[in-house]
Design a protein around this motif. Structure first.
Motif, PDB file in Angstrom:
ATOM      1  N   LEU A 194      23.985 -32.076  75.383  1.00 42.08           N
ATOM      2  CA  LEU A 194      24.784 -31.491  76.461  1.00 42.08           C
ATOM      3  C   LEU A 194      24.108 -30.216  76.938  1.00 42.08           C
ATOM      4  O   LEU A 194      23.558 -29.460  76.135  1.00 42.08           O
ATOM      5  CB  LEU A 194      26.186 -31.110  75.985  1.00 42.08           C
ATOM      6  N   SER A 195      24.210 -29.972  78.219  1.00 39.51           N
ATOM      7  CA  SER A 195      23.720 -28.725  78.794  1.00 39.51           C
ATOM      8  C   SER A 195      24.557 -27.561  78.272  1.00 39.51           C
ATOM      9  O   SER A 195      25.777 -27.676  78.130  1.00 39.51           O
ATOM     10  CB  SER A 195      23.833 -28.797  80.315  1.00 39.51           C
ATOM     11  N   ASN A 252      18.402 -25.692  67.518  1.00 39.58           N
ATOM     12  CA  ASN A 252      19.647 -26.466  67.556  1.00 39.58           C
ATOM     13  C   ASN A 252      20.555 -26.274  66.341  1.00 39.58           C
ATOM     14  O   ASN A 252      21.414 -27.110  66.062  1.00 39.58           O
ATOM     15  CB  ASN A 252      19.367 -27.959  67.795  1.00 39.58           C
ATOM     16  N   ALA A 253      20.424 -25.170  65.658  1.00 41.62           N
ATOM     17  CA  ALA A 253      21.247 -24.922  64.464  1.00 41.62           C
ATOM     18  C   ALA A 253      22.744 -24.918  64.774  1.00 41.62           C
ATOM     19  O   ALA A 253      23.560 -25.265  63.914  1.00 41.62           O
ATOM     20  CB  ALA A 253      20.841 -23.605  63.809  1.00 41.62           C
ATOM     21  N   GLN A 254      23.129 -24.568  66.003  1.00 38.42           N
ATOM     22  CA  GLN A 254      24.551 -24.517  66.340  1.00 38.42           C
ATOM     23  C   GLN A 254      25.238 -25.875  66.256  1.00 38.42           C
ATOM     24  O   GLN A 254      26.459 -25.939  66.174  1.00 38.42           O
ATOM     25  CB  GLN A 254      24.764 -23.917  67.729  1.00 38.42           C
ATOM     26  N   VAL A 255      24.465 -26.976  66.257  1.00 42.45           N
ATOM     27  CA  VAL A 255      25.076 -28.308  66.178  1.00 42.45           C
ATOM     28  C   VAL A 255      24.867 -28.961  64.807  1.00 42.45           C
ATOM     29  O   VAL A 255      25.150 -30.139  64.633  1.00 42.45           O
ATOM     30  CB  VAL A 255      24.577 -29.245  67.305  1.00 42.45           C
ATOM     31  N   ALA A 299      16.199 -38.400  81.633  1.00 45.31           N
ATOM     32  CA  ALA A 299      14.883 -38.089  81.046  1.00 45.31           C
ATOM     33  C   ALA A 299      14.633 -36.582  81.076  1.00 45.31           C
ATOM     34  O   ALA A 299      14.168 -36.006  80.080  1.00 45.31           O
ATOM     35  CB  ALA A 299      13.789 -38.846  81.794  1.00 45.31           C
ATOM     36  N   GLN A 300      14.957 -35.934  82.194  1.00 44.86           N
ATOM     37  CA  GLN A 300      14.770 -34.485  82.311  1.00 44.86           C
ATOM     38  C   GLN A 300      15.566 -33.738  81.244  1.00 44.86           C
ATOM     39  O   GLN A 300      15.061 -32.801  80.619  1.00 44.86           O
ATOM     40  CB  GLN A 300      15.200 -34.028  83.712  1.00 44.86           C
ATOM     41  N   MET A 301      16.815 -34.159  81.030  1.00 43.93           N
ATOM     42  CA  MET A 301      17.633 -33.476  80.023  1.00 43.93           C
ATOM     43  C   MET A 301      17.038 -33.638  78.625  1.00 43.93           C
ATOM     44  O   MET A 301      17.079 -32.703  77.830  1.00 43.93           O
ATOM     45  CB  MET A 301      19.069 -33.997  80.052  1.00 43.93           C
ATOM     46  N   THR A 302      16.472 -34.816  78.307  1.00 45.58           N
ATOM     47  CA  THR A 302      15.883 -34.985  76.968  1.00 45.58           C
ATOM     48  C   THR A 302      14.691 -34.062  76.784  1.00 45.58           C
ATOM     49  O   THR A 302      14.400 -33.635  75.678  1.00 45.58           O
ATOM     50  CB  THR A 302      15.445 -36.443  76.675  1.00 45.58           C
ATOM     51  N   GLN A 303      14.011 -33.759  77.871  1.00 45.59           N
ATOM     52  CA  GLN A 303      12.824 -32.907  77.786  1.00 45.59           C
ATOM     53  C   GLN A 303      13.149 -31.422  77.750  1.00 45.59           C
ATOM     54  O   GLN A 303      12.365 -30.630  77.233  1.00 45.59           O
ATOM     55  CB  GLN A 303      11.893 -33.215  78.963  1.00 45.59           C
ATOM     56  N   LYS A 304      14.311 -31.037  78.303  1.00 48.07           N
ATOM     57  CA  LYS A 304      14.597 -29.607  78.451  1.00 48.07           C
ATOM     58  C   LYS A 304      15.731 -29.080  77.582  1.00 48.07           C
ATOM     59  O   LYS A 304      15.820 -27.873  77.377  1.00 48.07           O
ATOM     60  CB  LYS A 304      14.937 -29.314  79.916  1.00 48.07           C
ATOM     61  N   THR A 305      16.621 -29.946  77.107  1.00 49.19           N
ATOM     62  CA  THR A 305      17.791 -29.465  76.370  1.00 49.19           C
ATOM     63  C   THR A 305      17.421 -29.238  74.915  1.00 49.19           C
ATOM     64  O   THR A 305      16.929 -30.141  74.243  1.00 49.19           O
ATOM     65  CB  THR A 305      18.951 -30.482  76.473  1.00 49.19           C
ATOM     66  N   ASN A 306      17.675 -28.020  74.430  1.00 50.98           N
ATOM     67  CA  ASN A 306      17.299 -27.661  73.068  1.00 50.98           C
ATOM     68  C   ASN A 306      18.470 -27.293  72.167  1.00 50.98           C
ATOM     69  O   ASN A 306      18.511 -27.692  71.016  1.00 50.98           O
ATOM     70  CB  ASN A 306      16.317 -26.480  73.091  1.00 50.98           C
TER      71      ASN A 306
END
Length: 157
Positions: A73-74, A112-115, A11-18
């Motif tokens: 992914l981090s 998130n343009a890099q992906v 859950a934390q990763m969904t909230q913080k990973t951009n």
């Protein structure tokens, strides 16, 4: 696979990973628990190399209908090809579970343009594109290249 101990981290990763986040959907612990109860398949990845253990640094959340809802992914583990190996392993597991195709979306954000081309690079077929830049993909698991380089050691726990 996810369990009660890593749900808070997911859950934390969904909230913080951009940056490496294909949809940037944000979820709480309760959301993730609810998805598991609804039959979602959720995998997280813990990455270690000769420099140390990075802990849980990514996850894939797949709906019961075979659609990638979340893939992130981090940034601290990027650039090692881990993202490709992780997705191919998840696709192989979904194929073993009887799925013949998987859908996925890329939803653009300011960060998130890099992906934007990630799914194209690993063999997903572009099946739709929207004016806002959102892209919709599908992959035939019977035709997909699911081979992973030998130097990755992947354990399913």
């Amino acid at each position: 696979l996810s369990n009660e101990f890593n749900i808070p981290r997911i859950a934390q990763m969904t909230q913080k990973t951009n940056q490496f986040n294909l949809t940037t959907k944000r979820y709480t612990d309760a959301d993730v628990k609810g998805f598991l109860e609804q039959g979602w398949r959720i995998w997280c990845i813990s990455v270690a190399d000769k420099f140390g253990d990075n802990g849980i640094t990514g996850c894939v959340m797949v709906t019961p209908q075979g659609e990638f809802d979340t893939f992130l992914l981090s940034c601290r583990i990027l650039g090692k090809g881990i993202e490709v190996a992780f997705v191919k392993k998840v696709l192989a597991l979904l194929k073993e579970a009887g799925l013949t195709s998987v859908k996925a979306d890329y939803l653009p954000t300011a960060k998130n343009a890099q992906v934007a081309e990630f799914y194209d690079k690993i063999g997903f077929e572009l099946v739709g594109k929207e004016d806002n830049g959102a892209k919709h993909y599908a992959i035939d698991l019977n035709k997909a290249d699911l081979n992973i380089e030998d130097y990755y050691h992947i354990e399913i726990k």
